[in-house]
Write a protein that holds these residues in place. Structure first.
Motif, short mmCIF file in Angstrom:
data_model
loop_
_atom_site.label_atom_id
_atom_site.label_comp_id
_atom_site.label_asym_id
_atom_site.label_seq_id
_atom_site.Cartn_x
_atom_site.Cartn_y
_atom_site.Cartn_z
N LEU A 52 0.90 -1.22 0.04
CA LEU A 52 -0.17 -0.06 -0.08
C LEU A 52 0.70 1.27 -0.20
O LEU A 52 1.81 1.45 0.82
N ILE A 53 0.70 2.05 -0.97
CA ILE A 53 1.46 3.40 -1.30
C ILE A 53 0.51 4.59 -1.16
O ILE A 53 -0.36 4.77 -1.89
N PRO A 54 0.88 5.43 0.04
CA PRO A 54 -0.06 6.62 0.07
C PRO A 54 0.14 7.50 -0.92
O PRO A 54 1.28 7.72 -1.48
N GLY A 55 -0.44 8.79 -0.82
CA GLY A 55 -0.26 9.93 -1.87
C GLY A 55 0.75 10.82 -1.25
O GLY A 55 1.14 10.76 0.02
N MET A 56 0.92 11.99 -1.98
CA MET A 56 1.92 13.09 -1.71
C MET A 56 1.65 13.80 -0.17
O MET A 56 0.08 14.02 -0.14
N ALA A 112 12.43 -8.79 0.78
CA ALA A 112 11.58 -9.47 1.73
C ALA A 112 11.07 -10.60 0.89
O ALA A 112 10.20 -11.53 1.72
N GLY A 113 11.54 -11.13 0.01
CA GLY A 113 11.09 -12.20 -0.69
C GLY A 113 9.54 -12.40 -1.12
O GLY A 113 9.25 -13.48 -0.94
N LEU A 114 9.09 -11.38 -1.55
CA LEU A 114 7.45 -11.38 -1.81
C LEU A 114 7.54 -12.00 -3.31
O LEU A 114 8.29 -11.52 -4.22
N ALA A 115 6.59 -12.89 -3.52
CA ALA A 115 6.30 -13.36 -5.01
C ALA A 115 4.99 -12.55 -5.55
O ALA A 115 4.15 -12.97 -5.41
N ARG A 116 5.47 -11.52 -6.56
CA ARG A 116 4.67 -10.65 -7.28
C ARG A 116 3.28 -10.43 -6.25
O ARG A 116 2.30 -10.80 -6.53
N PRO A 117 3.49 -9.61 -5.51
CA PRO A 117 2.40 -8.83 -4.63
C PRO A 117 1.62 -8.27 -5.47
O PRO A 117 2.00 -7.42 -6.36
N ALA A 118 0.29 -7.83 -4.77
CA ALA A 118 -0.51 -6.96 -5.39
C ALA A 118 -0.07 -5.51 -4.92
O ALA A 118 0.67 -5.59 -3.50
N VAL A 119 -0.27 -4.60 -5.60
CA VAL A 119 0.26 -3.27 -5.13
C VAL A 119 -1.08 -2.29 -5.37
O VAL A 119 -1.89 -2.14 -6.38
N ILE A 120 -1.23 -1.37 -4.29
CA ILE A 120 -2.33 -0.32 -4.36
C ILE A 120 -1.61 0.91 -4.10
O ILE A 120 -0.96 1.09 -3.08
N GLU A 138 8.09 -8.26 -13.57
CA GLU A 138 8.22 -9.47 -12.82
C GLU A 138 7.89 -9.41 -11.59
O GLU A 138 7.65 -10.49 -10.84
N LYS A 139 7.79 -8.36 -10.84
CA LYS A 139 7.69 -8.11 -9.48
C LYS A 139 6.39 -7.84 -9.00
O LYS A 139 6.17 -7.85 -7.83
N VAL A 140 5.45 -7.36 -9.89
CA VAL A 140 4.22 -6.85 -9.53
C VAL A 140 2.98 -8.18 -9.96
O VAL A 140 3.17 -8.39 -11.19
N GLY A 141 2.18 -8.59 -9.07
CA GLY A 141 1.29 -9.41 -9.64
C GLY A 141 0.12 -8.72 -10.27
O GLY A 141 -0.44 -8.89 -11.25
N ARG A 142 -0.55 -7.67 -9.37
CA ARG A 142 -1.75 -6.98 -9.84
C ARG A 142 -1.46 -5.50 -9.27
O ARG A 142 -0.89 -5.20 -8.35
N LEU A 143 -1.88 -4.58 -9.75
CA LEU A 143 -1.72 -3.20 -9.67
C LEU A 143 -3.38 -2.46 -9.58
O LEU A 143 -4.11 -2.36 -10.43
N MET A 144 -3.63 -1.70 -8.48
CA MET A 144 -4.78 -1.03 -8.42
C MET A 144 -4.33 0.45 -8.32
O MET A 144 -3.49 0.80 -7.24
N VAL A 145 -5.06 1.58 -8.89
CA VAL A 145 -4.48 2.84 -8.79
C VAL A 145 -5.75 3.37 -8.42
O VAL A 145 -6.72 3.61 -9.28
N VAL A 146 -5.55 4.44 -7.49
CA VAL A 146 -6.96 5.29 -6.99
C VAL A 146 -6.31 6.56 -7.14
O VAL A 146 -5.51 7.30 -6.59
N ASP A 147 -7.18 7.39 -7.67
CA ASP A 147 -7.28 8.95 -8.08
C ASP A 147 -6.01 9.24 -8.75
O ASP A 147 -5.34 10.23 -8.36
N MET A 148 -5.67 8.65 -9.79
CA MET A 148 -4.27 8.99 -10.72
C MET A 148 -4.50 8.66 -11.95
O MET A 148 -5.08 7.59 -12.35
#
Length: 222
Positions: A52-56, A112-120, A138-148
């Motif tokens: 989970l990545i927050p905004g500016m 962290a040894g994560l296997a293609r995590p989801a990213v929001i 190759e590192k990202v399983g799925r991506l969700m983008v909110v308000d961008m």
């Protein structure tokens, strides 16, 4: 009118508008073996991995409600960008922010040894998520983008905008942000925050995130 439009768009992109209702986050841990001068990561929950990545200017607190809903079945990796919401600026005090942060998240996934995590990602966090997925698919399983949107330049220069055409405007806004008084939230900014954040008791927290963010980092990120 043009300057006013820039300011409104800038605020809309800067704010962590996915404000929580003030729920306290669950137990958190710092991942071992990972250190960065651009981000910190808190981990909570068990199960499928989600970043989970927050905004500016935002704290990871904006994800509290989301984390409370997901933590029972997911392991959450909450990314705090240095320089925002009271966190020391570190390397983000100079030069670009979004792209280097995306690279640090990619490095974190490996450490962290994560296997293609989801990213929001929300707002600027969505931009960082898109950078991460585009440059390290190759590192990202799925991506969700909110308000961008993929290219925010169109918000300033219209449908025909290019990186080159919006550069002068971006430089002007960056200079204004960098020179603004540190720790001061203008009435206009406060009003905009209050109009964008639906949860009334969360609004003061979002204002504090902006007040406690390093202007240099915000300007560079923008």
């Amino acid at each position: 009118m043009i300057r006013r439009g820039f300011a409104i768009a800038m605020l809309a992109l800067a704010l962590g508008g996915c404000a929580s209702a003030g729920l306290a986050p669950g137990p958190q841990a710092r991942p071992s073996g990972f250190a960065s001068d651009r981000i910190s990561v808190s981990v909570q929950g068990q199960g499928l991995d989600v970043i989970l990545i927050p905004g500016m200017t935002s704290s990871i607190e904006i994800w509290d409600e989301t984390a409370a809903a997901l933590a029972p079945t997911h392991r959450l990796h909450l990314v705090q960008v240095n320089g925002f919401a009271g966190h020391a600026a570190g390397a983000n005090a100079e030069g670009p922010v979004s792209a280097p942060v995306a690279e640090e998240i990619a490095r974190y996934i490996g450490v962290a040894g994560l296997a293609r995590p989801a990213v929001i990602g929300h707002s600027m966090g969505g931009t960082i998520g898109m950078m991460l997925a585009a440059r390290h698919p190759e590192k990202v399983g799925r991506l969700m983008v909110v308000d961008m949107i993929p290219f925010m330049g169109v918000m300033f220069g219209g449908g025909g905008a290019t990186a080159e055409s919006v550069e002068p405007m971006a430089a002007e806004i960056r200079a204004a942000m960098a020179s603004a008084p540190q720790g001061i939230v203008s009435p206009q900014t406060r009003q905009t925050i209050y109009s964008m954040v639906r949860t009334e008791d969360a609004r003061p927290r979002i204002v504090d995130h902006a007040r406690n963010s390093d202007n240099r980092v915000s300007a560079n990120a923008f």
